[in-house]
Write a protein that holds these residues in place. Structure first.
Motif, short mmCIF file in Angstrom:
data_model
loop_
_atom_site.label_atom_id
_atom_site.label_comp_id
_atom_site.label_asym_id
_atom_site.label_seq_id
_atom_site.Cartn_x
_atom_site.Cartn_y
_atom_site.Cartn_z
N ASP A 64 10.87 -32.85 18.15
CA ASP A 64 10.11 -34.01 17.67
C ASP A 64 10.96 -35.28 17.72
N GLN A 65 12.29 -35.16 17.68
CA GLN A 65 13.15 -36.34 17.79
C GLN A 65 13.02 -37.00 19.16
N GLU A 66 12.83 -36.21 20.20
CA GLU A 66 12.63 -36.78 21.54
C GLU A 66 11.37 -37.64 21.56
N ILE A 67 10.34 -37.18 20.90
CA ILE A 67 9.09 -37.94 20.85
C ILE A 67 9.28 -39.21 20.03
N LYS A 68 9.94 -39.09 18.89
CA LYS A 68 10.15 -40.26 18.03
C LYS A 68 11.00 -41.33 18.72
N ASN A 69 11.93 -40.91 19.58
CA ASN A 69 12.82 -41.86 20.25
C ASN A 69 12.34 -42.29 21.62
N ASP A 70 11.20 -41.79 22.07
CA ASP A 70 10.67 -42.14 23.39
C ASP A 70 10.11 -43.56 23.36
N PRO A 71 10.67 -44.48 24.14
CA PRO A 71 10.19 -45.87 24.12
C PRO A 71 8.81 -46.03 24.76
N ASN A 72 8.35 -45.05 25.50
CA ASN A 72 7.04 -45.14 26.15
C ASN A 72 5.88 -44.86 25.20
N ILE A 73 6.18 -44.28 24.04
CA ILE A 73 5.13 -43.99 23.07
C ILE A 73 5.01 -45.17 22.12
N LEU A 74 3.88 -45.82 22.18
CA LEU A 74 3.61 -46.97 21.32
C LEU A 74 2.57 -46.56 20.28
N ILE A 75 2.97 -46.57 19.04
CA ILE A 75 2.09 -46.17 17.95
C ILE A 75 1.59 -47.42 17.23
N PRO A 76 0.29 -47.71 17.33
CA PRO A 76 -0.24 -48.87 16.60
C PRO A 76 -0.38 -48.56 15.12
N VAL A 77 -0.08 -49.54 14.29
CA VAL A 77 -0.17 -49.40 12.85
C VAL A 77 -1.17 -50.44 12.34
N ASN A 78 -2.11 -50.01 11.52
CA ASN A 78 -3.10 -50.96 11.01
C ASN A 78 -2.79 -51.37 9.58
N ASN A 79 -3.53 -52.34 9.08
CA ASN A 79 -3.27 -52.91 7.76
C ASN A 79 -3.49 -51.91 6.63
N GLU A 80 -4.44 -50.97 6.79
CA GLU A 80 -4.68 -49.99 5.74
C GLU A 80 -3.46 -49.09 5.52
N GLU A 81 -2.80 -48.73 6.61
CA GLU A 81 -1.61 -47.88 6.50
C GLU A 81 -0.46 -48.63 5.83
N ILE A 82 -0.33 -49.90 6.14
CA ILE A 82 0.72 -50.71 5.50
C ILE A 82 0.42 -50.88 4.02
N GLU A 83 -0.86 -51.12 3.69
CA GLU A 83 -1.26 -51.26 2.29
C GLU A 83 -1.01 -49.99 1.49
N ALA A 84 -1.23 -48.83 2.11
CA ALA A 84 -0.99 -47.56 1.43
C ALA A 84 0.48 -47.42 1.05
N ILE A 85 1.36 -47.81 1.94
CA ILE A 85 2.80 -47.74 1.64
C ILE A 85 3.17 -48.77 0.58
#
Length: 189
Positions: A64-85
């Motif tokens: 899973d570290q290879e996936i987390k460090n892969d620059p080709n994977i772009l994970i969009p984050v929305n405002n609801e997820e930021i608000e939850a944190i």
């Protein structure tokens, strides 16, 4: 269903631009007990996706570290997820760090899903997946978590140009094998 009939059915659904370029192949070992045959997909006579071989040109993740460090994977984050944190931390975390934390959580979940799907593909039986593909709707195959069903649906003639173009954000979260066949299909338009 025999392999030749299954192959004929699958190839009848190929989009016209990929007809002859994408082929489904199988090998069998009649005299070796315990050794099942291999199925693979070729593009322009090159073995691209082999269900039992991870040395193809498509990237296969080992951890899973290879996936987390892969620059080709772009994970969009929305405002609801930021608000939850923000609510969990009770406002003690700086604003710029909230987005990093939200992305980190989301990519951890994504990494686990990718590894699970990838492990399922290496153990899967191509003929079972192909039969499932032929018996379910194209929408279900596109929305499925199964890599093979996604690939078969992407090269299907029933998936139109507009739908392919509208899937670009959704494909970014899929396995590199699915992304490869998505780009192949887009290049034929």
């Amino acid at each position: 269903m025999s392999w030749s009939k299954l192959k004929q059915n699958l190839e009848s659904f190929l989009c016209p631009a990929l007809n002859g370029r994408v082929e489904y192949r199988a090998t069998s070992y009649r005299y070796l007990l315990g050794k099942s045959g291999d199925c693979y997909i070729t593009v322009d006579k090159k073995n691209v996706l082999n269900m039992s071989d991870t040395t193809t040109s498509i990237r296969w993740y080992q951890t899973d570290q290879e996936i987390k460090n892969d620059p080709n994977i772009l994970i969009p984050v929305n405002n609801e997820e930021i608000e939850a944190i923000r609510k969990e931390s009770k406002g003690a975390v700086p604003e710029d760090r909230l987005q990093v934390m939200a992305r980190s959580r989301k990519i951890s979940v994504h990494a686990k899903e990718l590894l699970l799907v990838q492990a399922a593909l290496s153990k899967s039986n191509f003929t079972v997946a192909a039969t499932t593909f032929l018996s379910t709707s194209i929408e279900e195959n596109l929305e499925s978590n199964d890599i093979l069903l996604n690939i078969l649906a992407l090269v299907d003639r029933r998936v139109g140009k507009k739908r392919i173009l509208n899937m670009s954000e959704q494909i970014k979260l899929k396995h590199p094998a699915v992304q490869f066949f998505y780009e192949l299909r887009r290049s034929t338009m």
